[in-house]
Scaffold this motif. Structure first.
Motif, mmCIF file in Angstrom:
data_model
loop_
_atom_site.group_PDB
_atom_site.id
_atom_site.type_symbol
_atom_site.label_atom_id
_atom_site.label_comp_id
_atom_site.label_asym_id
_atom_site.label_seq_id
_atom_site.Cartn_x
_atom_site.Cartn_y
_atom_site.Cartn_z
ATOM 1 N N ASN A 164 41.189 19.815 28.822
ATOM 2 C CA ASN A 164 40.372 20.506 27.899
ATOM 3 C C ASN A 164 40.048 22.084 28.405
ATOM 4 O O ASN A 164 39.282 22.526 27.769
ATOM 5 N N ARG A 165 40.465 22.348 29.749
ATOM 6 C CA ARG A 165 39.792 23.451 30.204
ATOM 7 C C ARG A 165 40.086 24.446 29.601
ATOM 8 O O ARG A 165 39.293 25.758 29.716
ATOM 9 N N GLY A 166 41.319 24.882 28.716
ATOM 10 C CA GLY A 166 41.500 25.827 27.866
ATOM 11 C C GLY A 166 40.759 25.869 26.545
ATOM 12 O O GLY A 166 40.824 26.935 25.956
ATOM 13 N N LEU A 167 39.797 25.015 26.088
ATOM 14 C CA LEU A 167 38.864 25.037 25.079
ATOM 15 C C LEU A 167 37.769 25.539 25.324
ATOM 16 O O LEU A 167 36.927 25.006 26.375
ATOM 17 N N GLY A 181 34.859 -2.074 25.756
ATOM 18 C CA GLY A 181 35.549 -1.043 25.315
ATOM 19 C C GLY A 181 35.010 0.528 25.383
ATOM 20 O O GLY A 181 33.669 0.679 25.275
ATOM 21 N N MET A 182 35.334 1.527 26.522
ATOM 22 C CA MET A 182 34.914 2.562 26.664
ATOM 23 C C MET A 182 35.808 3.474 26.653
ATOM 24 O O MET A 182 37.199 3.525 26.763
ATOM 25 N N ILE A 183 35.317 4.861 26.271
ATOM 26 C CA ILE A 183 36.257 6.068 26.112
ATOM 27 C C ILE A 183 35.557 7.084 27.060
ATOM 28 O O ILE A 183 34.258 7.424 26.732
ATOM 29 N N ALA A 184 36.049 7.673 28.079
ATOM 30 C CA ALA A 184 35.362 8.920 28.598
ATOM 31 C C ALA A 184 36.206 10.082 28.429
ATOM 32 O O ALA A 184 37.475 10.254 28.619
ATOM 33 N N LEU A 185 35.753 11.047 27.685
ATOM 34 C CA LEU A 185 36.385 12.318 27.286
ATOM 35 C C LEU A 185 36.006 13.271 28.265
ATOM 36 O O LEU A 185 35.425 13.384 29.049
ATOM 37 N N ASP A 186 37.094 14.321 28.199
ATOM 38 C CA ASP A 186 37.189 15.476 28.942
ATOM 39 C C ASP A 186 36.407 16.441 28.134
ATOM 40 O O ASP A 186 36.648 16.561 27.204
ATOM 41 N N LEU A 187 35.298 17.028 28.796
ATOM 42 C CA LEU A 187 34.425 18.121 28.001
ATOM 43 C C LEU A 187 35.340 19.429 27.911
ATOM 44 O O LEU A 187 36.312 19.533 28.502
ATOM 45 N N PRO A 188 34.851 20.177 26.826
ATOM 46 C CA PRO A 188 35.532 21.573 26.831
ATOM 47 C C PRO A 188 35.274 22.192 28.275
ATOM 48 O O PRO A 188 34.280 22.105 28.825
#
Length: 265
Positions: A55-58, A43-50
């Motif tokens: 999440n480019r607007g974060l 089980g793996m989760i790859a997040l988009d960083l800010p």
């Protein structure tokens, strides 16, 4: 503060302690897809960083706020026990997170990331990153990327590989990249080498022989804390992209060891 999330995941996540993956500057969660495809049983989760991907607007303002974003992202997915792996910038954020002693973190894997600079070297690094940030927000992205991938850490790339990497990064927003580069500058990062030298948390550092800077750093870290497992691949800076099958083998062994340690508790 409200955060937005997007992640790439493999299921089932409830079968074991999930592995959370953090990409590097200019990337997104899909960078990990070849590794994840090679490990369907984990089980793996790859997040988009800010500042990246969906999440480019974060925006975040420094490491404390980036860590809060990560804590909130884990909480939003109902994750209380996890392992964390990060590459380059993602590795530095993962390392900072681990240094805050989160109760649910069961292991840390770092891929070619810097533990932090001595205080005397941080001002110069801030100026270095500020110069790149100004270019990202004011010049055509293709031109900046062409120079970015000429840096020494990418010396292992041949011309075709460099062009392919540049093309993949053209979807970024220059202003978002600049903001994240300023927020996460190595000049703003605490020196976490002393923490690494003393931690009891299981840590693996993966380096590439052809990335001399980070390979030498990994050797130094391993010599200061023999509990840090330093693993080496015959590659450069971005090992999970250039050698996904070999990198997946490392994660498979690591996950198995973590499962055994959890059973022994």
């Amino acid at each position: 503060m409200l955060w937005a999330y997007r992640s790439v995941a493999t299921e089932p996540l409830s079968a074991e302690v999930p592995l959370v993956l953090l990409h590097g500057l200019l990337g997104d969660g899909h960078d990990w897809r070849p590794v994840m495809d090679a490990l369907p049983e984990i089980g793996m989760i790859a997040l988009d960083l800010p500042g990246h991907g969906s999440n480019r607007g974060l925006g975040v303002n420094g490491f404390e706020q980036a860590d809060q974003w990560l804590c909130d992202a884990l909480r939003a997915r109902g994750i209380s026990r996890y392992r964390l792996a990060g590459y380059s910038l993602g590795g530095r954020l993962a390392l900072y997170h681990a240094s805050q002693a989160p109760a649910g973190l069961h292991g840390l894997l770092l891929e070619n990331c810097h533990p932090g600079l001595p205080l005397a070297e941080r001002e110069a690094r801030l100026a270095h990153d500020e110069a790149w940030a100004r270019r990202f927000e004011s010049e055509p992205l293709a031109e900046v990327l062409a120079d970015w991938y000429q840096q020494g850490v990418f010396a292992d790339l041949d011309e075709e590989q460099r062009e392919r990497q540049l093309a993949r990064r053209l979807g970024n927003d220059g202003h978002a990249v600049a903001a994240m580069l300023r927020a996460s500058s190595l000049g703003r990062q605490p020196d976490l080498a002393p923490w690494l030298a003393a931690t009891l948390l299981p840590v693996i550092y993966v380096s590439g022989r052809r990335d001399r800077k980070f390979h030498d750093l990994a050797c130094q870290l391993g010599s200061k804390n023999p509990k840090i497992r330093h693993l080496t691949l015959d590659g450069g800076h971005n090992l999970h992209a250039s050698q996904p099958v070999q990198f997946a083998r490392i994660l498979r062994v690591w996950a198995g060891q973590q499962r055994e340690e959890s059973t022994d508790d």
